[in-house]
Write an enzyme that holds these catalytic residues in place. Structure first.
Site, PDB file in Angstrom:
ATOM      1  N   ARG A 101       0.880  -1.181   0.000  1.00 41.74           N
ATOM      2  CA  ARG A 101       0.000   0.000   0.000  1.00 41.74           C
ATOM      3  C   ARG A 101       0.907   1.217   0.000  1.00 41.74           C
ATOM      4  NH1 ARG A 101      -5.392   1.282   1.822  1.00 41.74           N
ATOM      5  NH2 ARG A 101      -5.536   3.278   2.924  1.00 41.74           N
ATOM      6  N   HIS A 128      -6.755   1.368  -7.275  1.00 44.10           N
ATOM      7  CA  HIS A 128      -7.117   0.614  -6.071  1.00 44.10           C
ATOM      8  C   HIS A 128      -7.818  -0.675  -6.528  1.00 44.10           C
ATOM      9  CE1 HIS A 128      -7.720  -0.312  -2.015  1.00 44.10           C
ATOM     10  NE2 HIS A 128      -8.418   0.727  -1.592  1.00 44.10           N
ATOM     11  N   GLN A 131      -9.852  -3.136  -4.139  1.00 42.43           N
ATOM     12  CA  GLN A 131     -11.147  -2.598  -3.722  1.00 42.43           C
ATOM     13  C   GLN A 131     -12.201  -2.864  -4.783  1.00 42.43           C
ATOM     14  OE1 GLN A 131     -12.075  -0.775  -0.695  1.00 42.43           O
ATOM     15  NE2 GLN A 131     -14.029  -1.434  -1.580  1.00 42.43           N
ATOM     16  N   ASP A 224     -16.340   8.526  -3.413  1.00 44.62           N
ATOM     17  CA  ASP A 224     -15.140   8.396  -2.584  1.00 44.62           C
ATOM     18  C   ASP A 224     -14.939   9.729  -1.877  1.00 44.62           C
ATOM     19  OD1 ASP A 224     -12.821   7.351  -1.476  1.00 44.62           O
ATOM     20  OD2 ASP A 224     -11.579   7.793  -3.230  1.00 44.62           O
ATOM     21  N   CYS A 264     -15.943   2.976  -0.538  1.00 42.90           N
ATOM     22  CA  CYS A 264     -14.792   2.174  -0.125  1.00 42.90           C
ATOM     23  C   CYS A 264     -14.393   2.429   1.330  1.00 42.90           C
ATOM     24  CB  CYS A 264     -13.613   2.411  -1.058  1.00 42.90           C
ATOM     25  SG  CYS A 264     -12.967   4.099  -1.034  1.00 42.90           S
ATOM     26  N   ARG A 292     -13.756  -7.313   0.971  1.00 41.02           N
ATOM     27  CA  ARG A 292     -12.322  -7.128   0.746  1.00 41.02           C
ATOM     28  C   ARG A 292     -11.579  -8.410   1.133  1.00 41.02           C
ATOM     29  NH1 ARG A 292      -9.883  -2.034   0.856  1.00 41.02           N
ATOM     30  NH2 ARG A 292      -7.946  -3.204   0.617  1.00 41.02           N
TER      31      ARG A 292
END
Length: 308
Positions: A101, A128, A131, A224, A264, A292
């Site tokens: 990450r 991402h 996700q 988001d 998310c 996830r």
């Protein structure tokens, strides 16, 4: 040949579908796959703070029979003393996979170029992809076949989530509709790549300024945060720029009556989404957060199989 997952289109539409099928299987039978029994170790590197990514990958590696090794990049030699390439050469001899990450996509590409074990992008500034696998799995649970569904994303479309929705949604044959204010539209290269993929899968890509146009008759609505990590100094400007882009009950009513809402997380109620929507009956964010775990386990199993 070792397979990596650095961006959404590192897999084909058929491969994406296979990973999602496996994710559903692993959700039903969590300990049926044990590729890391031994136990083997998986390196989980974090340059950014994390809740869902850290928990889901740690639990997932354990479920798969392995040991998660969490590495804080700021307290390791990666914090300026050692190159990414050299780090990869050290890790590949001791771990079964590397999950990172981070900030720059280029770092992940350098890691993968120097690693003989799978490298997974668990978040970068550009994508991402893990996700999106979880999100697509969640849509399947609530709406069935992905092909032909309309997914609307509203808000900051110049970020990693919008990029991955465009590419990942196009791979799944969805009609991806994006709305963003001036200055926050997705990069032309991302739109072009998504459109290229959609042309082969029966999907489509549309970009709007008006959020109501984007959401009209959508099956899935998502957004988001307006203020991502590293953008805190821009908070006041961004809140002003995104006025009218909050997904509230009025905007949500433009979607289909049975549309679902995704986010998310973490979410900031009253900014990108109203409390009434995110806490309301159309929201499936907790299923999404759980998925996830299952989607990432499926990805790790698949990468392990493809790389042996």
């Amino acid at each position: 040949m070792v397979r990596h997952f650095l961006k959404d289109d590192d897999v084909t539409p058929a491969e994406q579908a296979a990973i999602l099928r496996l994710a559903h299987e692993l959700k039903k039978s969590p300990y049926s796959a044990r590729p890391y029994a031994g136990p083997k170790t998986v390196a989980l590197i974090f340059d950014k703070t994390s809740t869902r990514t850290r928990v889901s990958f740690s639990v997932g590696v354990s479920d798969l029979g392995g040991t998660p090794l969490i590495i804080d990049a700021q307290t390791s030699q990666m914090a300026g003393k050692e190159s990414v390439a050299d780090t990869a050469r050290v890790l590949e001899r001791q771990v079964a996979a590397i999950v990172w990450r981070t900030y720059a996509q280029a770092g992940l590409e350098e890691m993968a170029a120097n690693s003989n074990v799978p490298v997974v992008n668990s978040l970068s500034d550009d994508y991402h992809p893990c996700q999106i696998l979880a999100d697509l799995m969640t849509v399947q649970e609530h709406r069935g076949d992905l092909k032909g569904l309309k997914l609307a994303y509203v808000g900051d479309a110049a970020n990693n989530m919008a990029n991955s929705y465009l590419i990942g949604g196009a791979l799944a044959g969805m009609h991806v509709s994006v709305a963003a204010p001036a200055g926050y539209a997705p990069a032309a290269a991302m739109v072009s790549r998504a459109a290229e993929i959609a042309a082969t899968t029966g999907g489509s890509v549309s970009v709007y300024v008006d959020p109501a146009e984007a959401i009209l008759n959508a099956d899935v609505v998502t957004t988001d945060t307006w203020i991502s990590m590293g953008q805190e100094a821009e908070k006041a400007k961004r809140i002003a720029d995104f006025a009218g882009y909050t997904i509230d009950e009025s905007l949500m009513s433009q979607a289909k009556s049975d549309a679902i809402f995704l986010h998310c997380l973490p979410a900031y109620r009253g900014y990108e989404v109203s409390a009434g929507v995110i806490d309301g009956p159309q929201s499936v964010i907790w299923d999404e957060a759980e998925n996830r775990l299952h989607a990432q386990k499926a990805l790790l199993v698949w990468l392990n199989e493809q790389s042996n």
